[in-house]
Design a protein around this motif. Structure first.
Motif, PDB file in Angstrom:
ATOM      1  N   GLN A 118       0.777  -1.124  -0.150  1.00 38.58           N
ATOM      2  CA  GLN A 118       0.164  -0.005  -0.085  1.00 38.58           C
ATOM      3  C   GLN A 118       0.927   1.179   0.074  1.00 38.58           C
ATOM      4  OE1 GLN A 118      -2.745  -0.355   3.282  1.00 38.58           O
ATOM      5  NE2 GLN A 118      -4.140  -1.442   2.127  1.00 38.58           N
ATOM      6  N   ALA A 119       1.989   1.032   0.654  1.00 35.73           N
ATOM      7  CA  ALA A 119       3.043   2.353   0.673  1.00 35.73           C
ATOM      8  C   ALA A 119       4.294   1.739   0.476  1.00 35.73           C
ATOM      9  CB  ALA A 119       2.743   3.063   1.855  1.00 35.73           C
ATOM     10  N   LEU A 120       5.215   2.592   0.014  1.00 38.44           N
ATOM     11  CA  LEU A 120       6.473   2.311  -0.296  1.00 38.44           C
ATOM     12  C   LEU A 120       7.321   3.430  -0.110  1.00 38.44           C
ATOM     13  CD1 LEU A 120       8.715  -0.117  -1.014  1.00 38.44           C
ATOM     14  CD2 LEU A 120       8.067   0.618  -3.561  1.00 38.44           C
ATOM     15  N   SER A 121       8.512   3.420   0.591  1.00 43.32           N
ATOM     16  CA  SER A 121       9.313   4.374   0.807  1.00 43.32           C
ATOM     17  C   SER A 121      11.011   4.038   0.345  1.00 43.32           C
ATOM     18  CB  SER A 121       9.074   5.052   2.132  1.00 43.32           C
ATOM     19  OG  SER A 121      10.278   6.224   2.251  1.00 43.32           O
ATOM     20  N   ILE A 122      11.631   4.817  -0.570  1.00 43.73           N
ATOM     21  CA  ILE A 122      13.016   4.309  -1.170  1.00 43.73           C
ATOM     22  C   ILE A 122      13.865   5.468  -1.104  1.00 43.73           C
ATOM     23  CG2 ILE A 122      12.039   2.312  -2.167  1.00 43.73           C
ATOM     24  CD1 ILE A 122      12.159   3.784  -4.956  1.00 43.73           C
ATOM     25  N   GLN A 123      15.198   5.293  -1.328  1.00 43.23           N
ATOM     26  CA  GLN A 123      16.203   6.369  -1.486  1.00 43.23           C
ATOM     27  C   GLN A 123      16.047   6.599  -3.127  1.00 43.23           C
ATOM     28  OE1 GLN A 123      17.737   8.277   0.772  1.00 43.23           O
ATOM     29  NE2 GLN A 123      16.905   7.165   2.406  1.00 43.23           N
ATOM     30  N   GLU A 124      16.296   7.736  -3.307  1.00 43.34           N
ATOM     31  CA  GLU A 124      16.480   8.156  -4.720  1.00 43.34           C
ATOM     32  C   GLU A 124      17.739   7.167  -5.515  1.00 43.34           C
ATOM     33  OE1 GLU A 124      17.550  12.219  -5.345  1.00 43.34           O
ATOM     34  OE2 GLU A 124      16.195  12.345  -7.169  1.00 43.34           O
ATOM     35  N   GLY A 125      17.395   6.748  -6.292  1.00 36.84           N
ATOM     36  CA  GLY A 125      18.348   5.730  -6.968  1.00 36.84           C
ATOM     37  C   GLY A 125      18.001   4.358  -6.995  1.00 36.84           C
ATOM     38  N   GLU A 126      17.296   4.011  -6.068  1.00 34.67           N
ATOM     39  CA  GLU A 126      16.942   2.616  -5.860  1.00 34.67           C
ATOM     40  C   GLU A 126      15.657   2.526  -6.673  1.00 34.67           C
ATOM     41  OE1 GLU A 126      17.820   1.872  -1.228  1.00 34.67           O
ATOM     42  OE2 GLU A 126      15.827   2.353  -1.683  1.00 34.67           O
ATOM     43  N   ASN A 127      15.554   0.997  -6.812  1.00 34.74           N
ATOM     44  CA  ASN A 127      14.425   0.445  -7.803  1.00 34.74           C
ATOM     45  C   ASN A 127      13.218   0.301  -6.699  1.00 34.74           C
ATOM     46  OD1 ASN A 127      16.342   0.414  -9.939  1.00 34.74           O
ATOM     47  ND2 ASN A 127      16.684  -1.862  -9.543  1.00 34.74           N
ATOM     48  N   ALA A 128      12.183   0.648  -7.389  1.00 36.40           N
ATOM     49  CA  ALA A 128      10.788   0.510  -6.701  1.00 36.40           C
ATOM     50  C   ALA A 128      10.080  -0.858  -7.470  1.00 36.40           C
ATOM     51  CB  ALA A 128       9.913   1.757  -6.597  1.00 36.40           C
ATOM     52  N   THR A 129       9.369  -1.533  -6.721  1.00 36.95           N
ATOM     53  CA  THR A 129       8.810  -2.637  -7.446  1.00 36.95           C
ATOM     54  C   THR A 129       7.365  -2.436  -6.670  1.00 36.95           C
ATOM     55  OG1 THR A 129      10.340  -4.095  -7.962  1.00 36.95           O
ATOM     56  CG2 THR A 129       8.460  -5.057  -7.954  1.00 36.95           C
TER      57      THR A 129
END
Lengths: 109, 115
Positions: free
Chosen positions: A9-20
């Protein structure tokens, strides 16, 4: 309900990482589409994958479709702060579209 | 070219009043959809128009909701005797194809607040 369900439902990542993010649905489909929504207003189409396709690419986006599992995934590579938005999958059966509840993605600069 | 436009962008009304929301689809698009999105939720299908065919009204939540599409172009969504639970963003989308083979192009939405 034929509505799709996105996960997580929610996803938090650092810039440059991949998001799936993943989408599951319940019935047979003609195609599946992914949309992005910024600030809760209007949706922008990202990519469409037909039921006879398994994978599709568009820029930093990669979509897969597994009709046997009734699921799809959206991969955003090398994420940017501007990718922060909600992402929805939409399945099409006949004339109607069924949208999931969305994944809220936050990309931290 | 011009995209889908909706008006007004924001509407605040009192409970019990009627409201009209307008959608101007992309010229030449035969399919038009209305959706409702409550805070933090997905899109709820309301109604679908295709050319001059009878609309698919299966998503309308009650008989207080109605919609028209004049001349196969502009559409108006009317909510009578508004209730607080009608507060949401109402999104319109158009598509060049009636068979869902093409993408939908969304307007910016109308944010309706019922006090």
């Amino acid at each position: 309900s034929q509505q799709g369900e996105e996960d997580p439902q929610a996803l938090s990542i650092q810039e440059g990482e991949n998001a799936t993010m993943n989408c599951s649905y319940k019935t047979s489909i003609n195609n599946l589409q992914w949309y992005r929504q910024n600030s809760g207003r209007g949706l922008v189409h990202l990519i469409l994958i037909r039921s006879n396709e398994r994978e599709k690419h568009s820029g930093r986006l990669r979509v897969t479709l597994d009709t046997s599992k009734k699921s799809s995934s959206l991969l955003i590579t090398a994420s940017r702060a501007a990718d922060t938005a909600s992402y929805f999958c939409a399945t099409n059966t006949g004339n109607q579209f069924y949208f999931g509840t969305g994944t809220s993605l936050t990309v931290i600069p | 070219g011009a995209g889908v436009s909706q008006s007004p962008s924001n509407k605040v009304t009192e409970k019990g009043k009627d409201v009209e929301l307008r959608c101007d689809p992309i010229s030449g698009h035969t399919a038009l959809y209305w959706y409702r999105q409550s805070l933090g939720q997905g899109l709820e299908f309301l109604i679908y128009f295709q050319g001059n065919s009878a609309p698919d009204k299966s998503g309308l939540p009650s008989d207080r909701f109605s919609a028209e599409r004049t001349g196969g172009s502009v559409s108006t969504l009317t909510i009578q005797r508004t209730q607080q639970e009608d507060s949401a963003v109402y999104l319109c989308a158009s598509s060049p194809s009636p068979r869902g083979l093409y993408t939908q192009y969304f307007g910016p939405g109308t944010r309706l607040t019922v006090l």
